[in-house]
Design a protein around this motif. Structure first.
Motif, PDB file in Angstrom:
ATOM      1  N   ALA A   1       0.829  -1.206   0.000  1.00  0.00           N
ATOM      2  CA  ALA A   1       0.000   0.000   0.000  1.00  0.00           C
ATOM      3  C   ALA A   1       0.861   1.252   0.000  1.00  0.00           C
ATOM      4  N   ARG A   2       1.944   1.238   0.761  1.00  0.00           N
ATOM      5  CA  ARG A   2       2.839   2.406   0.790  1.00  0.00           C
ATOM      6  C   ARG A   2       3.494   2.622  -0.573  1.00  0.00           C
ATOM      7  N   MET A   3       3.933   1.544  -1.208  1.00  0.00           N
ATOM      8  CA  MET A   3       4.592   1.670  -2.505  1.00  0.00           C
ATOM      9  C   MET A   3       3.631   2.199  -3.564  1.00  0.00           C
ATOM     10  N   VAL A   4       2.393   1.707  -3.539  1.00  0.00           N
ATOM     11  CA  VAL A   4       1.398   2.186  -4.503  1.00  0.00           C
ATOM     12  C   VAL A   4       1.207   3.684  -4.379  1.00  0.00           C
ATOM     13  N   GLN A   5       1.145   4.196  -3.141  1.00  0.00           N
ATOM     14  CA  GLN A   5       0.950   5.624  -2.923  1.00  0.00           C
ATOM     15  C   GLN A   5       2.175   6.424  -3.329  1.00  0.00           C
ATOM     16  N   SER A   6       3.354   5.968  -2.925  1.00  0.00           N
ATOM     17  CA  SER A   6       4.565   6.752  -3.164  1.00  0.00           C
ATOM     18  C   SER A   6       4.966   6.775  -4.638  1.00  0.00           C
ATOM     19  N   MET A   7       4.669   5.682  -5.387  1.00  0.00           N
ATOM     20  CA  MET A   7       5.084   5.608  -6.777  1.00  0.00           C
ATOM     21  C   MET A   7       3.918   5.792  -7.756  1.00  0.00           C
ATOM     22  N   LYS A   8       2.742   6.116  -7.219  1.00  0.00           N
ATOM     23  CA  LYS A   8       1.556   6.367  -8.066  1.00  0.00           C
ATOM     24  C   LYS A   8       1.309   5.189  -9.009  1.00  0.00           C
ATOM     25  N   MET A   9       1.216   4.008  -8.437  1.00  0.00           N
ATOM     26  CA  MET A   9       1.110   2.794  -9.238  1.00  0.00           C
ATOM     27  C   MET A   9      -0.342   2.404  -9.466  1.00  0.00           C
ATOM     28  N   ARG A  10      -0.607   1.805 -10.610  1.00  0.00           N
ATOM     29  CA  ARG A  10      -1.869   1.115 -10.836  1.00  0.00           C
ATOM     30  C   ARG A  10      -1.802  -0.229 -10.125  1.00  0.00           C
ATOM     31  N   VAL A  11      -2.944  -0.732  -9.697  1.00  0.00           N
ATOM     32  CA  VAL A  11      -3.009  -2.008  -8.976  1.00  0.00           C
ATOM     33  C   VAL A  11      -3.923  -2.956  -9.733  1.00  0.00           C
ATOM     34  N   GLN A  12      -3.432  -4.189  -9.936  1.00  0.00           N
ATOM     35  CA  GLN A  12      -4.234  -5.200 -10.616  1.00  0.00           C
ATOM     36  C   GLN A  12      -3.992  -6.559  -9.956  1.00  0.00           C
ATOM     37  N   PRO A  13      -4.970  -7.050  -9.193  1.00  0.00           N
ATOM     38  CA  PRO A  13      -4.806  -8.375  -8.587  1.00  0.00           C
ATOM     39  C   PRO A  13      -4.905  -9.486  -9.629  1.00  0.00           C
ATOM     40  N   MET A  14      -4.238 -10.596  -9.320  1.00  0.00           N
ATOM     41  CA  MET A  14      -4.303 -11.803 -10.136  1.00  0.00           C
ATOM     42  C   MET A  14      -4.730 -12.955  -9.241  1.00  0.00           C
ATOM     43  N   VAL A  15      -5.770 -13.671  -9.644  1.00  0.00           N
ATOM     44  CA  VAL A  15      -6.234 -14.835  -8.890  1.00  0.00           C
ATOM     45  C   VAL A  15      -6.089 -16.066  -9.781  1.00  0.00           C
ATOM     46  N   ILE A  16      -5.389 -17.072  -9.271  1.00  0.00           N
ATOM     47  CA  ILE A  16      -5.116 -18.275 -10.054  1.00  0.00           C
ATOM     48  C   ILE A  16      -6.012 -19.409  -9.551  1.00  0.00           C
ATOM     49  N   THR A  17      -6.698 -20.057 -10.479  1.00  0.00           N
ATOM     50  CA  THR A  17      -7.583 -21.164 -10.149  1.00  0.00           C
ATOM     51  C   THR A  17      -7.155 -22.405 -10.922  1.00  0.00           C
ATOM     52  N   MET A  18      -6.910 -23.498 -10.197  1.00  0.00           N
ATOM     53  CA  MET A  18      -6.629 -24.777 -10.855  1.00  0.00           C
ATOM     54  C   MET A  18      -7.933 -25.358 -11.370  1.00  0.00           C
TER      55      MET A  18
ATOM     56  N   PRO B   1      -5.043   6.581   1.360  1.00  0.00           N
ATOM     57  CA  PRO B   1      -3.681   7.036   1.692  1.00  0.00           C
ATOM     58  C   PRO B   1      -3.160   6.500   3.019  1.00  0.00           C
ATOM     59  N   ASP B   2      -4.054   6.056   3.894  1.00  0.00           N
ATOM     60  CA  ASP B   2      -3.625   5.458   5.159  1.00  0.00           C
ATOM     61  C   ASP B   2      -3.270   3.996   4.895  1.00  0.00           C
ATOM     62  N   PRO B   3      -1.999   3.595   5.060  1.00  0.00           N
ATOM     63  CA  PRO B   3      -1.608   2.217   4.725  1.00  0.00           C
ATOM     64  C   PRO B   3      -2.308   1.170   5.575  1.00  0.00           C
ATOM     65  N   VAL B   4      -2.697   1.523   6.798  1.00  0.00           N
ATOM     66  CA  VAL B   4      -3.402   0.558   7.640  1.00  0.00           C
ATOM     67  C   VAL B   4      -4.796   0.294   7.077  1.00  0.00           C
ATOM     68  N   VAL B   5      -5.492   1.360   6.688  1.00  0.00           N
ATOM     69  CA  VAL B   5      -6.823   1.217   6.090  1.00  0.00           C
ATOM     70  C   VAL B   5      -6.736   0.444   4.780  1.00  0.00           C
ATOM     71  N   ALA B   6      -5.739   0.768   3.961  1.00  0.00           N
ATOM     72  CA  ALA B   6      -5.581   0.097   2.669  1.00  0.00           C
ATOM     73  C   ALA B   6      -5.255  -1.386   2.850  1.00  0.00           C
ATOM     74  N   THR B   7      -4.404  -1.700   3.823  1.00  0.00           N
ATOM     75  CA  THR B   7      -4.031  -3.094   4.064  1.00  0.00           C
ATOM     76  C   THR B   7      -5.221  -3.904   4.566  1.00  0.00           C
ATOM     77  N   ALA B   8      -6.034  -3.303   5.424  1.00  0.00           N
ATOM     78  CA  ALA B   8      -7.252  -3.981   5.882  1.00  0.00           C
ATOM     79  C   ALA B   8      -8.209  -4.217   4.719  1.00  0.00           C
ATOM     80  N   ALA B   9      -8.265  -3.275   3.791  1.00  0.00           N
ATOM     81  CA  ALA B   9      -9.122  -3.434   2.609  1.00  0.00           C
ATOM     82  C   ALA B   9      -8.646  -4.605   1.754  1.00  0.00           C
ATOM     83  N   PHE B  10      -7.333  -4.742   1.620  1.00  0.00           N
ATOM     84  CA  PHE B  10      -6.813  -5.880   0.862  1.00  0.00           C
ATOM     85  C   PHE B  10      -7.227  -7.198   1.514  1.00  0.00           C
ATOM     86  N   ASN B  11      -7.116  -7.288   2.839  1.00  0.00           N
ATOM     87  CA  ASN B  11      -7.488  -8.532   3.510  1.00  0.00           C
ATOM     88  C   ASN B  11      -8.968  -8.858   3.331  1.00  0.00           C
TER      89      ASN B  11
END
Length: 309
Positions: free
Chosen positions: A229-246, A267-277
């Protein structure tokens, strides 16, 4: 026997064991994938009662994450997980030794794989630990041209380490960076235009204490890396999850490129990390047997809390 000679004998045996493993996987790659899937299913069922320590970890994880399920339901889920886990290990032989054409046939892409190329923006591919995750690499290197950065952990056995390194860089434009090299080479590669494959859902023990925050995961306070989350904010990155299914019966792997987790741009890394979970919980519930339950995900505890394993 001296300590020196004993160590040398063990090293030679270890190298021989690694070569035997590699040769065995080379032999296996000649079998059709449905046959490999059948072997994996049989072996997975056999290993469930034998691997006591890993079985204990799986049971603990499932009890913490699915308290609403009965013990019998969780036991069945654990057995199914072992089948998928062993299948993924055996079918990895195709990634190591199969032809490019065969690997292409096994990878079924779903979603906007061209996002990175189309936008040109710095991008982070979030890759959770589903058991088929190794097939994310050929999806990124065979079906789109943006270079992909992968972090790898150097193996103590040099024979196995060399083989793993070679297999991960077989196709396309893959850039491998050793974990202990730190963040600087990753940042430089991103600035040079490469996309970053980030695996944010593991407990790294002492390292987690420096870079993790405790946020809920299936209702359990869990040490989760906040650096994505910190890297996405600091480097203005796009985010794209990948989910792999066998897919069943050796039909291949679905690689799903998805929308960013809602709230991960906070922008709060704690809030963003909780959102990811929260997002990851939902994906796991869609295919619970395929998540990597043999990992001690709740190893690091908040101060004062007892160990769970």
């Amino acid at each position: 026997m001296s300590k020196r000679h004993k160590t040398g004998w063990r090293a030679k045996f270890s190298h021989g064991g690694a070569r035997a493993l590699i040769f065995g996987l080379w032999l296996l790659h000649w079998f059709p994938t449905p046959v490999l899937a059948f072997f994996g299913e049989v072996l997975g069922r056999l290993l469930w009662p034998l691997l006591k320590s890993r079985r204990r970890i799986v049971r603990t994880n499932l009890r913490l994450c699915f308290p609403e399920k009965s013990e019998a339901e969780r036991e069945q889920l654990g057995r199914e997980h072992f089948v998928f886990l062993v299948r993924s290990l055996l079918e990895r032989c195709v990634l190591w030794f199969g032809s490019e054409a065969r690997v292409r046939r096994l990878v079924h892409v779903e979603g906007d794989i061209q996002l990175a190329e189309r936008t040109g923006a710095p991008i982070m591919w979030l890759l959770p630990h589903f058991v088929g995750m190794d097939y994310a690499a050929p999806a990124l290197t065979l079906f789109q041209s943006r270079p992909a950065i992968n972090i790898y952990q150097r193996q103590s056995n040099p024979v196995l380490d060399a083989r793993l390194h070679k297999s991960r860089a077989r196709f396309g434009n893959a850039r491998l960076i050793e974990r202990r090299s730190g963040i600087r080479p990753i940042v430089r590669a991103i600035q040079d235009g490469a996309g970053f494959v980030n695996l944010p859902d593991m407990d790294f023990g002492r390292f987690a204490e420096k870079d993790a925050v405790f946020v809920p995961f299936f209702g359990v306070q869990t040490a989760t890396l906040a650096s994505p989350a910190r890297m996405v904010q600091s480097m203005k990155m796009r985010v794209q999850p990948m989910v792999i299914t066998m897919l069943p019966r050796g039909r291949g792997y679905k690689v799903s490129f998805q929308d960013p987790p809602p709230g991960f741009d906070d922008p709060d890394p704690v809030v963003a990390t909780a959102a990811f979970n929260r997002w990851l919980e939902a994906r796991i519930r869609e295919q619970p047997a395929q998540y990597y339950w043999v990992h001690r995900r709740f190893k690091t505890r908040p101060p004062g809390e007892p160990r769970l394993y």
